[in-house]
Motif scaffolding. Structure first.
Motif, PDB file in Angstrom:
ATOM      1  N   SER A 324       0.837  -1.209   0.000  1.00 32.41           N
ATOM      2  CA  SER A 324       0.000   0.000   0.000  1.00 32.41           C
ATOM      3  C   SER A 324       0.871   1.257   0.000  1.00 32.41           C
ATOM      4  N   CYS A 325       2.039   1.203   0.652  1.00 36.23           N
ATOM      5  CA  CYS A 325       2.975   2.327   0.581  1.00 36.23           C
ATOM      6  C   CYS A 325       3.456   2.548  -0.847  1.00 36.23           C
ATOM      7  N   GLU A 326       3.810   1.449  -1.502  1.00 34.45           N
ATOM      8  CA  GLU A 326       4.307   1.516  -2.878  1.00 34.45           C
ATOM      9  C   GLU A 326       3.235   2.070  -3.820  1.00 34.45           C
ATOM     10  N   VAL A 327       2.012   1.588  -3.670  1.00 29.89           N
ATOM     11  CA  VAL A 327       0.922   2.018  -4.551  1.00 29.89           C
ATOM     12  C   VAL A 327       0.518   3.464  -4.263  1.00 29.89           C
ATOM     13  N   ALA A 328       0.503   3.839  -2.986  1.00 34.26           N
ATOM     14  CA  ALA A 328       0.145   5.216  -2.638  1.00 34.26           C
ATOM     15  C   ALA A 328       1.162   6.201  -3.214  1.00 34.26           C
ATOM     16  N   GLU A 329       2.436   5.818  -3.185  1.00 28.79           N
ATOM     17  CA  GLU A 329       3.479   6.662  -3.775  1.00 28.79           C
ATOM     18  C   GLU A 329       3.222   6.842  -5.269  1.00 28.79           C
ATOM     19  N   LEU A 330       2.934   5.737  -5.948  1.00 30.62           N
ATOM     20  CA  LEU A 330       2.671   5.794  -7.385  1.00 30.62           C
ATOM     21  C   LEU A 330       1.407   6.592  -7.674  1.00 30.62           C
ATOM     22  N   ALA A 331       0.342   6.321  -6.944  1.00 30.52           N
ATOM     23  CA  ALA A 331      -0.958   6.953  -7.225  1.00 30.52           C
ATOM     24  C   ALA A 331      -0.907   8.459  -7.011  1.00 30.52           C
ATOM     25  N   THR A 332      -0.299   8.884  -5.915  1.00 28.88           N
ATOM     26  CA  THR A 332      -0.271  10.324  -5.632  1.00 28.88           C
ATOM     27  C   THR A 332       0.704  11.059  -6.552  1.00 28.88           C
ATOM     28  N   ASN A 333       1.826  10.427  -6.873  1.00 31.24           N
ATOM     29  CA  ASN A 333       2.755  11.039  -7.830  1.00 31.24           C
ATOM     30  C   ASN A 333       2.108  11.198  -9.200  1.00 31.24           C
ATOM     31  N   ALA A 335      -1.087  11.288  -9.859  1.00 29.88           N
ATOM     32  CA  ALA A 335      -2.197  12.236  -9.781  1.00 29.88           C
ATOM     33  C   ALA A 335      -1.710  13.669  -9.963  1.00 29.88           C
ATOM     34  N   VAL A 336      -0.630  14.007  -9.265  1.00 27.57           N
ATOM     35  CA  VAL A 336      -0.089  15.364  -9.389  1.00 27.57           C
ATOM     36  C   VAL A 336       0.462  15.594 -10.795  1.00 27.57           C
ATOM     37  N   GLN A 337       1.200  14.630 -11.330  1.00 26.83           N
ATOM     38  CA  GLN A 337       1.797  14.794 -12.656  1.00 26.83           C
ATOM     39  C   GLN A 337       0.744  14.909 -13.747  1.00 26.83           C
ATOM     40  N   LEU A 338      -0.281  14.059 -13.677  1.00 26.10           N
ATOM     41  CA  LEU A 338      -1.279  14.049 -14.742  1.00 26.10           C
ATOM     42  C   LEU A 338      -2.234  15.244 -14.669  1.00 26.10           C
ATOM     43  N   HIS A 339      -2.235  15.922 -13.534  1.00 29.37           N
ATOM     44  CA  HIS A 339      -2.969  17.189 -13.455  1.00 29.37           C
ATOM     45  C   HIS A 339      -2.134  18.344 -14.002  1.00 29.37           C
ATOM     46  N   GLY A 340      -0.879  18.071 -14.337  1.00 29.22           N
ATOM     47  CA  GLY A 340      -0.016  19.110 -14.876  1.00 29.22           C
ATOM     48  C   GLY A 340       0.320  20.150 -13.832  1.00 29.22           C
ATOM     49  N   GLY A 341       0.590  21.376 -14.281  1.00 27.41           N
ATOM     50  CA  GLY A 341       0.960  22.446 -13.371  1.00 27.41           C
ATOM     51  C   GLY A 341      -0.096  22.717 -12.323  1.00 27.41           C
ATOM     52  N   MET A 342      -1.386  22.540 -12.671  1.00 25.92           N
ATOM     53  CA  MET A 342      -2.470  22.777 -11.718  1.00 25.92           C
ATOM     54  C   MET A 342      -2.405  21.823 -10.533  1.00 25.92           C
ATOM     55  N   GLY A 343      -1.818  20.645 -10.760  1.00 21.78           N
ATOM     56  CA  GLY A 343      -1.718  19.674  -9.682  1.00 21.78           C
ATOM     57  C   GLY A 343      -0.821  20.127  -8.544  1.00 21.78           C
ATOM     58  N   MET A 344       0.032  21.099  -8.816  1.00 22.46           N
ATOM     59  CA  MET A 344       0.935  21.617  -7.791  1.00 22.46           C
ATOM     60  C   MET A 344       0.293  22.729  -6.966  1.00 22.46           C
ATOM     61  N   THR A 345      -0.883  23.174  -7.350  1.00 21.98           N
ATOM     62  CA  THR A 345      -1.519  24.292  -6.655  1.00 21.98           C
ATOM     63  C   THR A 345      -2.452  23.795  -5.554  1.00 21.98           C
ATOM     64  N   ASP A 346      -2.705  24.665  -4.587  1.00 22.39           N
ATOM     65  CA  ASP A 346      -3.598  24.305  -3.489  1.00 22.39           C
ATOM     66  C   ASP A 346      -5.058  24.303  -3.922  1.00 22.39           C
ATOM     67  N   GLU A 347      -5.326  24.876  -5.075  1.00 22.60           N
ATOM     68  CA  GLU A 347      -6.697  24.917  -5.577  1.00 22.60           C
ATOM     69  C   GLU A 347      -7.250  23.512  -5.837  1.00 22.60           C
ATOM     70  N   PHE A 348      -6.384  22.612  -6.267  1.00 19.78           N
ATOM     71  CA  PHE A 348      -6.778  21.235  -6.548  1.00 19.78           C
ATOM     72  C   PHE A 348      -6.488  20.351  -5.326  1.00 19.78           C
ATOM     73  N   GLY A 351      -2.938  17.422  -4.432  1.00 17.76           N
ATOM     74  CA  GLY A 351      -1.745  17.628  -3.617  1.00 17.76           C
ATOM     75  C   GLY A 351      -1.965  17.247  -2.166  1.00 17.76           C
ATOM     76  N   LEU A 352      -3.208  17.407  -1.695  1.00 17.67           N
ATOM     77  CA  LEU A 352      -3.530  17.051  -0.314  1.00 17.67           C
ATOM     78  C   LEU A 352      -3.450  15.543  -0.102  1.00 17.67           C
ATOM     79  N   PHE A 353      -3.770  14.767  -1.146  1.00 20.18           N
ATOM     80  CA  PHE A 353      -3.646  13.303  -1.039  1.00 20.18           C
ATOM     81  C   PHE A 353      -2.175  12.908  -0.873  1.00 20.18           C
ATOM     82  N   MET A 354      -1.302  13.573  -1.616  1.00 20.46           N
ATOM     83  CA  MET A 354       0.127  13.295  -1.477  1.00 20.46           C
ATOM     84  C   MET A 354       0.623  13.675  -0.082  1.00 20.46           C
ATOM     85  N   LYS A 355       0.183  14.831   0.410  1.00 23.26           N
ATOM     86  CA  LYS A 355       0.632  15.293   1.730  1.00 23.26           C
ATOM     87  C   LYS A 355       0.166  14.368   2.849  1.00 23.26           C
ATOM     88  N   ARG A 356      -1.011  13.772   2.707  1.00 19.93           N
ATOM     89  CA  ARG A 356      -1.487  12.829   3.714  1.00 19.93           C
ATOM     90  C   ARG A 356      -0.793  11.476   3.574  1.00 19.93           C
TER      91      ARG A 356
END
Length: 380
Positions: A324-333, A335-348, A351-356
């Motif tokens: 689950s650690c391995e998959v969570a790392e992949l999934a959150t990475n 998610a942010v990448q496929l959202h592009g630049g917007m994925g790095m913003t707090d508006e979306f 990023g909160l999934f990665m932080k948790r």
């Protein structure tokens, strides 16, 4: 071994958790807690509601006011807590506190504390780690016998919800050297006891941990939980239960991050077509989907093994946490990448999934810790 499917009662609990947490503890609530600098770090009203729904008593025996729905049942709650990033003391109290008390508590301790937990009136925190990385057998905090009481000295870090706990469950060394597996005991300490100081630390996910210091803290002889010098045996079982639930939370985080990302790819257009129409992105999503399916199976397998008291449960729990650690790392990475630049913003929210995910991955052993433990338990 039972089939890896939910029975009717477990499915009902899953549906209840989905509805309740989606309505009462969505991501927007986490944002409000974060932005307001809330001193508690969670909603007391939410906790009361979770107790009324029976979530807090899921692991508690019926004799003490719980439902005894077991680890599979609690796993459904944790999965949806992960999906919604719901902040609550569910892990610290309803899993860690309850598990220690049921495994090591005396009859009086159980009768006094478990009903209060089930009703949402008592919060606990487990103070185990002292190093930067999880090492439950490395205990320098000491408890020495003096006349008719114990005197505790030392420091614990990364104590989840330690700043609000009414009772602290502390691993202490009562004999032996710092890294000996023998000689560790568990003590129940009131947070407001003289000599106890608690420093709240807000983590990257806006949740709360604490550094707890013990300076000549005096507790009564009946503060001991379980047998003297045999606390690590209890702690191993408690940490297995906790890691299985954390695996379920990581699964929920991963599933929600994936679903949000797929929806975004289906809606976002570039060069006149949706991003989801690009084959390279489809391949990445397909790979992540297959990894999520594997994680689902192993997490449920670990939860079932705990409920059935399967001797293989420790192996399966470490397998579930590592995966689950391995998959969570992949999934959150992803998610942010496929959202592009917007994925790095707090508006979306992605990023909160990665932080948790990152603190949950590290808590009570990360991928490397559990991969190594899995290998050791398998005799490698």
């Amino acid at each position: 071994m039972a089939a890896l499917v939910l029975n009717e009662e477990q499915q009902m609990l899953r549906d209840a958790a989905q509805g309740f947490l989606g309505e009462k503890a969505p991501i927007s609530q986490l944002r409000r807690l974060r932005d307001s600098g809330d001193e508690t770090g969670f909603s007391r009203d939410l906790w009361k509601g979770m107790a009324e729904m029976g979530f807090v008593g899921t692991l508690i025996a019926e004799d003490f006011g719980g439902s005894a729905f077991g680890n599979v049942g609690m796993g459904q709650v944790f999965e949806h807590a992960g999906r919604n990033l719901s902040a609550s003391p569910l892990l610290a109290t309803a899993v860690l506190g309850v598990s220690v008390l049921q495994l090591a508590g005396s009859k009086v301790q159980k009768q006094t504390l478990l009903p209060a937990i089930a009703e949402g009136r008592l919060l606990t925190a487990l103070a185990v780690d002292e190093k930067l990385r999880h090492a439950p057998a490395s205990v320098a905090t000491t408890a020495r016998r003096h006349e008719d009481h114990w005197v505790i000295d030392g420091q614990k870090s990364f104590v989840i919800d330690g700043h609000v706990a009414d009772k602290l469950i502390v691993s202490v060394r009562t004999s032996g050297e710092q890294s000996d597996r023998e000689g560790i005991s568990l003590m129940l300490v009131d947070r407001d006891t003289a000599g106890v100081s608690v420093e709240r630390t807000i983590m990257v996910d806006s949740r709360n941990a604490a550094i707890v210091r013990f300076d000549n803290v005096q507790v009564s002889a009946d503060a001991l939980l379980g047998e003297l010098d045999q606390g690590l045996m209890v702690l191993d079982k408690v940490l297995d239960i906790a890691n299985a639930q954390l695996s379920a939370e990581l699964l929920g985080i991963s599933l929600q991050a994936f679903e949000v990302t797929v929806k975004y790819l289906q809606e976002r257009k570039q060069f006149g077509v949706t991003l989801g129409s690009f084959q390279a992105l489809q391949h990445r999503c397909a790979h992540l989907f297959s990894e999520l399916e594997l994680a689902k199976s192993v997490v449920l397998k670990a939860l079932v093994a705990l409920d059935e008291q399967d001797p293989e449960a420790p192996v399966l729990v470490s397998l579930a946490k590592a995966k689950s650690c391995e998959v969570a790392e992949l999934a959150t990475n992803e998610a942010v990448q496929l959202h592009g630049g917007m994925g790095m913003t707090d508006e979306f929210d992605v990023g909160l999934f990665m932080k948790r995910a990152r603190p949950v991955q590290a808590l009570f052993g990360d991928y490397r810790y559990h991969a190594d433990r899995f290998a050791s338990l398998r005799g490698y």
